[in-house]
Design an enzyme around this catalytic site. Structure first.
Site, PDB file in Angstrom:
ATOM      1  N   ILE A   7      -4.873  10.844  10.330  1.00 23.85           N
ATOM      2  CA  ILE A   7      -3.609  11.364   9.980  1.00 23.85           C
ATOM      3  C   ILE A   7      -4.027  12.579   9.028  1.00 23.85           C
ATOM      4  O   ILE A   7      -4.642  12.283   7.841  1.00 23.85           O
ATOM      5  CB  ILE A   7      -2.867  10.126   9.172  1.00 23.85           C
ATOM      6  CG1 ILE A   7      -2.770   9.129  10.051  1.00 23.85           C
ATOM      7  CG2 ILE A   7      -1.397  10.896   8.927  1.00 23.85           C
ATOM      8  CD1 ILE A   7      -2.152   9.237  11.534  1.00 23.85           C
TER       9      ILE A   7
ATOM     10  N   GLY B 250       0.870  -1.302  -0.021  1.00 29.91           N
ATOM     11  CA  GLY B 250       0.154  -0.119   0.074  1.00 29.91           C
ATOM     12  C   GLY B 250       0.893   1.392   0.022  1.00 29.91           C
ATOM     13  O   GLY B 250       0.253   2.317   0.676  1.00 29.91           O
TER      14      GLY B 250
ATOM     15  N   ASP C 204      -0.340  -7.375  -4.544  1.00 31.18           N
ATOM     16  CA  ASP C 204      -1.689  -7.254  -4.137  1.00 31.18           C
ATOM     17  C   ASP C 204      -1.724  -8.332  -3.236  1.00 31.18           C
ATOM     18  O   ASP C 204      -1.473  -9.428  -3.123  1.00 31.18           O
ATOM     19  CB  ASP C 204      -2.728  -7.966  -5.298  1.00 31.18           C
ATOM     20  CG  ASP C 204      -3.957  -8.268  -5.145  1.00 31.18           C
ATOM     21  OD1 ASP C 204      -4.583  -8.121  -3.866  1.00 31.18           O
ATOM     22  OD2 ASP C 204      -4.773  -8.286  -5.761  1.00 31.18           O
TER      23      ASP C 204
ATOM     24  N   ARG D  30      -2.907  -1.307  -7.532  1.00 26.99           N
ATOM     25  CA  ARG D  30      -3.507  -0.590  -8.887  1.00 26.99           C
ATOM     26  C   ARG D  30      -2.812   0.834  -9.448  1.00 26.99           C
ATOM     27  O   ARG D  30      -2.528   0.940 -10.360  1.00 26.99           O
ATOM     28  CB  ARG D  30      -4.893  -0.697  -8.855  1.00 26.99           C
ATOM     29  CG  ARG D  30      -5.561  -2.150  -8.924  1.00 26.99           C
ATOM     30  CD  ARG D  30      -7.011  -1.740  -9.289  1.00 26.99           C
ATOM     31  NE  ARG D  30      -7.436  -3.183  -8.879  1.00 26.99           N
ATOM     32  CZ  ARG D  30      -8.693  -3.307  -8.226  1.00 26.99           C
ATOM     33  NH1 ARG D  30      -9.469  -2.013  -7.986  1.00 26.99           N
ATOM     34  NH2 ARG D  30      -9.422  -4.332  -7.655  1.00 26.99           N
TER      35      ARG D  30
ATOM     36  N   TYR E  91     -14.857  -1.734   9.299  1.00 23.54           N
ATOM     37  CA  TYR E  91     -13.466  -1.274   9.431  1.00 23.54           C
ATOM     38  C   TYR E  91     -13.272  -1.725  10.670  1.00 23.54           C
ATOM     39  O   TYR E  91     -11.894  -2.276  10.796  1.00 23.54           O
ATOM     40  CB  TYR E  91     -13.487   0.234   9.113  1.00 23.54           C
ATOM     41  CG  TYR E  91     -12.085   0.896   9.353  1.00 23.54           C
ATOM     42  CD1 TYR E  91     -11.183   0.507   8.229  1.00 23.54           C
ATOM     43  CD2 TYR E  91     -11.965   1.606  10.200  1.00 23.54           C
ATOM     44  CE1 TYR E  91      -9.678   1.174   8.373  1.00 23.54           C
ATOM     45  CE2 TYR E  91     -10.544   2.337  10.383  1.00 23.54           C
ATOM     46  CZ  TYR E  91      -9.577   1.855   9.477  1.00 23.54           C
ATOM     47  OH  TYR E  91      -8.231   2.547   9.338  1.00 23.54           O
TER      48      TYR E  91
ATOM     49  N   LYS F 156     -10.137  -4.111  11.913  1.00 22.68           N
ATOM     50  CA  LYS F 156      -9.094  -3.998  12.721  1.00 22.68           C
ATOM     51  C   LYS F 156      -8.954  -4.669  13.991  1.00 22.68           C
ATOM     52  O   LYS F 156      -8.016  -4.662  14.447  1.00 22.68           O
ATOM     53  CB  LYS F 156      -9.261  -2.268  12.982  1.00 22.68           C
ATOM     54  CG  LYS F 156      -9.075  -1.561  11.874  1.00 22.68           C
ATOM     55  CD  LYS F 156      -7.613  -1.735  11.526  1.00 22.68           C
ATOM     56  CE  LYS F 156      -7.194  -0.805   9.895  1.00 22.68           C
ATOM     57  NZ  LYS F 156      -5.981  -1.169   9.547  1.00 22.68           N
TER      58      LYS F 156
ATOM     59  N   GLY G 213      -0.507   4.903  -0.868  1.00 24.06           N
ATOM     60  CA  GLY G 213      -1.541   5.541  -0.296  1.00 24.06           C
ATOM     61  C   GLY G 213      -1.061   6.619   0.500  1.00 24.06           C
ATOM     62  O   GLY G 213       0.254   6.979   0.540  1.00 24.06           O
ATOM     63  N   GLN G 214      -2.050   7.161   1.364  1.00 28.98           N
ATOM     64  CA  GLN G 214      -1.545   8.484   2.381  1.00 28.98           C
ATOM     65  C   GLN G 214      -0.417   8.444   2.981  1.00 28.98           C
ATOM     66  O   GLN G 214       0.661   9.326   2.901  1.00 28.98           O
ATOM     67  CB  GLN G 214      -2.849   8.862   2.988  1.00 28.98           C
ATOM     68  CG  GLN G 214      -2.826  10.162   3.674  1.00 28.98           C
ATOM     69  CD  GLN G 214      -3.732  10.515   4.991  1.00 28.98           C
ATOM     70  OE1 GLN G 214      -4.544   9.775   5.189  1.00 28.98           O
ATOM     71  NE2 GLN G 214      -3.490  11.717   5.235  1.00 28.98           N
TER      72      GLN G 214
HETATM   73  N1  LIG Z   1      -5.117   7.809   7.203  1.00 26.87           N
HETATM   74  C1  LIG Z   1      -5.479   7.518   8.207  1.00 26.87           C
HETATM   75  O1  LIG Z   1      -6.138   8.515   8.911  1.00 26.87           O
HETATM   76  C2  LIG Z   1      -5.227   6.420   9.067  1.00 26.87           C
HETATM   77  C3  LIG Z   1      -5.948   6.346  10.296  1.00 26.87           C
HETATM   78  C4  LIG Z   1      -5.897   5.018  11.042  1.00 26.87           C
HETATM   79  C5  LIG Z   1      -5.114   3.977  10.494  1.00 26.87           C
HETATM   80  N2  LIG Z   1      -4.959   4.028   9.315  1.00 26.87           N
HETATM   81  C6  LIG Z   1      -4.146   2.612   8.592  1.00 26.87           C
HETATM   82  O2  LIG Z   1      -3.197   2.958   8.309  1.00 26.87           O
HETATM   83  C7  LIG Z   1      -2.980   2.009   6.944  1.00 26.87           C
HETATM   84  C8  LIG Z   1      -2.619   2.946   5.723  1.00 26.87           C
HETATM   85  O3  LIG Z   1      -3.481   3.789   5.708  1.00 26.87           O
HETATM   86  P1  LIG Z   1      -3.773   5.022   4.583  1.00 26.87           P
HETATM   87  O4  LIG Z   1      -4.332   6.228   5.225  1.00 26.87           O
HETATM   88  O5  LIG Z   1      -2.269   5.219   3.908  1.00 26.87           O
HETATM   89  O6  LIG Z   1      -4.505   4.169   3.354  1.00 26.87           O
HETATM   90  P2  LIG Z   1      -4.708   4.579   1.919  1.00 26.87           P
HETATM   91  O7  LIG Z   1      -6.162   4.170   1.499  1.00 26.87           O
HETATM   92  O8  LIG Z   1      -4.551   5.827   1.477  1.00 26.87           O
HETATM   93  O9  LIG Z   1      -3.837   3.602   1.249  1.00 26.87           O
HETATM   94  C9  LIG Z   1      -4.037   2.177   1.159  1.00 26.87           C
HETATM   95  C10 LIG Z   1      -3.247   1.801   0.024  1.00 26.87           C
HETATM   96  O10 LIG Z   1      -3.628   0.341  -0.049  1.00 26.87           O
HETATM   97  C11 LIG Z   1      -3.700  -0.063  -1.220  1.00 26.87           C
HETATM   98  N3  LIG Z   1      -4.491  -1.239  -1.609  1.00 26.87           N
HETATM   99  C12 LIG Z   1      -5.842  -1.513  -1.393  1.00 26.87           C
HETATM  100  N4  LIG Z   1      -6.245  -2.740  -1.832  1.00 26.87           N
HETATM  101  C13 LIG Z   1      -4.973  -3.537  -1.766  1.00 26.87           C
HETATM  102  C14 LIG Z   1      -4.612  -4.916  -2.144  1.00 26.87           C
HETATM  103  N5  LIG Z   1      -5.505  -5.785  -2.158  1.00 26.87           N
HETATM  104  N6  LIG Z   1      -3.277  -5.135  -2.305  1.00 26.87           N
HETATM  105  C15 LIG Z   1      -2.149  -3.880  -2.026  1.00 26.87           C
HETATM  106  N7  LIG Z   1      -2.562  -2.801  -1.735  1.00 26.87           N
HETATM  107  C16 LIG Z   1      -3.965  -2.331  -1.931  1.00 26.87           C
HETATM  108  C17 LIG Z   1      -4.780   1.226  -2.062  1.00 26.87           C
HETATM  109  O11 LIG Z   1      -4.378   1.316  -3.575  1.00 26.87           O
HETATM  110  C18 LIG Z   1      -3.850   2.301  -1.282  1.00 26.87           C
HETATM  111  O12 LIG Z   1      -2.812   2.735  -2.053  1.00 26.87           O
HETATM  112  C19 LIG Z   1      -4.295   1.376   6.957  1.00 26.87           C
HETATM  113  O13 LIG Z   1      -4.226   0.219   7.493  1.00 26.87           O
HETATM  114  C20 LIG Z   1      -5.275   2.273   7.572  1.00 26.87           C
HETATM  115  O14 LIG Z   1      -6.504   1.616   8.200  1.00 26.87           O
HETATM  116  C21 LIG Z   1      -5.013   5.258   8.643  1.00 26.87           C
END
Ligand SMILES: NC(=O)c1ccc[n+]([C@@H]2O[C@H](COP(=O)([O-])OP(=O)(O)OC[C@H]3O[C@@H](n4cnc5c(N)ncnc54)[C@H](O)[C@@H]3O)[C@@H](O)[C@H]2O)c1
Length: 317
Positions: free
Chosen positions: A172, A8, A53, A36, A142, A146, A11-12
């Site tokens: 975040i 991932g 994936d 993707r 969700y 978790k 992602g963010q």
């Molecule tokens: N951002 C927040 O505010 C926040 C808060 C609490 C917990 N988290 C946790 O932190 C982690 C990262 O969060 P984030 O904010 O970067 O999320 P995000 O949605 O920005 O990024 C997640 C990434 O996972 C990828 N993804 C989805 N399905 C997939 C698969 N089958 N295989 C591989 N990649 C896949 C998506 O394309 C995306 O790039 C997560 O576990 C999330 O639950 C985030």
């Protein structure tokens, strides 16, 4: 951590944590797992990429073997608002994907970092000063994934000796990549709208307090926990960590110190409002502080100033 795979990574959190890991551990030693969405810019240019994936165990296994990975930073997930719309997808990615990562880690003796969330709590949890060890009965998909993930990671540590660690991230806030469909996204959107249009329609009601954290602290938490000496850890999955707690009115007032014309209205989204109300108002993160020295650098004023400076530059480009 010597050879790290980040799932991932686009992602963010991944888009900022991966470059930071490359700075510390060497570009060639940090593999950005791509699903993707293709990476761009620094993330793409600065080190190795691999298709990952997490629902495909063979693919995870091959990448870990090929790159001799010893640590998996498992960020691939479906976030809270999207998980409510697509619960089957959320289970598949958040649970089956995590199971695959843990199995590969067991086989190849990798350490695993998996973020949990404030979403792992629910309405029957004490929502003020939420303890590290308390009732966890979330009523969202969700949250269910978790809590299950926390338990599964603890099980793999206890039963198979896998070095699993995690934090319960709050919302975040960051300026590089937009959040991926969570409940706390408003606290990022508000900055974009304040800078672009001087107004914002907030989908979370005034008076709804939630824990939040600025991205540099989220990155610091992940790295410091993974570097902490294991004998100090009484907990593993997952540590409460927080930096600040506010409601929409408080962050709007802080933004107005920099953009006095900024106005905010409310268009409350009942789905995300209900999720937000089931989450803590503020967590007690004293276990993280005691067991591995957690201490955030950014409170609301410093975070707001930095976000406005960075986003103004980005949006003017
Ligand atoms: N951002 C927040 O505010 C926040 C808060 C609490 C917990 N988290 C946790 O932190 C982690 C990262 O969060 P984030 O904010 O970067 O999320 P995000 O949605 O920005 O990024 C997640 C990434 O996972 C990828 N993804 C989805 N399905 C997939 C698969 N089958 N295989 C591989 N990649 C896949 C998506 O394309 C995306 O790039 C997560 O576990 C999330 O639950 C985030």
């Amino acid at each position: 951590m010597k050879r790290i795979l980040v799932t991932g990574s686009v992602g963010q959190i991944g888009s900022e944590l991966t470059p930071r890991l490359r700075e510390i551990y060497g570009n060639a030693n940090v593999i950005a797992g791509v699903n993707r969405t293709q990476p761009t810019g620094e993330l793409k240019e600065s080190g190795p990429l691999a298709p990952v994936d997490c629902t495909d165990i063979k693919q995870v296994d091959e990448v870990v073997k090929k790159h001799k990975v010893d640590t998996i930073i498992h960020l691939a997930a479906v976030l809270s608002a999207v998980a409510e719309a697509k619960p089957h997808l959320a289970w598949g990615v958040n649970i089956n994907g995590l199971y695959n990562v843990l199995e590969v880690a067991r086989e190849h003796e990798c350490a695993v970092f998996t973020p949990s969330s404030i979403g792992a709590f629910g309405l029957s949890t004490p929502l003020d000063n939420t303890p590290q060890d308390t009732i966890q009965r979330p009523n969202t998909m969700y949250g269910v994934t978790k809590v299950t993930g926390e338990l599964l990671c603890d099980y793999y540590h206890k039963r198979f000796g896998v070095d699993t660690r995690g934090v319960r991230y709050p919302g975040i806030i960051s300026s590089v990549t937009l959040p991926g469909g969570g409940t706390t996204d408003y606290a990022v959107e508000i900055f974009y709208e304040a800078i672009k249009h001087k107004k914002y329609a907030c989908y979370i009601e005034a008076g709804t307090f939630l824990d939040m954290m600025y991205m540099p602290d989220a990155i610091k938490a992940a790295i410091e926990l993974m570097e902490a000496s294991p004998e100090k850890l009484k907990h593993r999955n997952a540590f409460n960590v927080t930096a600040m707690s506010f409601d929409p009115e408080i962050i709007a007032a802080e933004i107005r110190k920099h953009i006095p014309e900024f106005t905010m209205a409310y268009e409350v989204d009942p789905v995300r409002q209900a999720i937000a109300e089931s989450w803590p108002n503020n967590m007690d993160d004293s276990c993280a502080r005691e067991e591995w020295g957690w201490s955030p650098d950014y409170q609301l004023p410093a975070m707001t100033k930095d976000m406005i400076e960075k986003l103004t530059k980005k949006l003017n480009k």
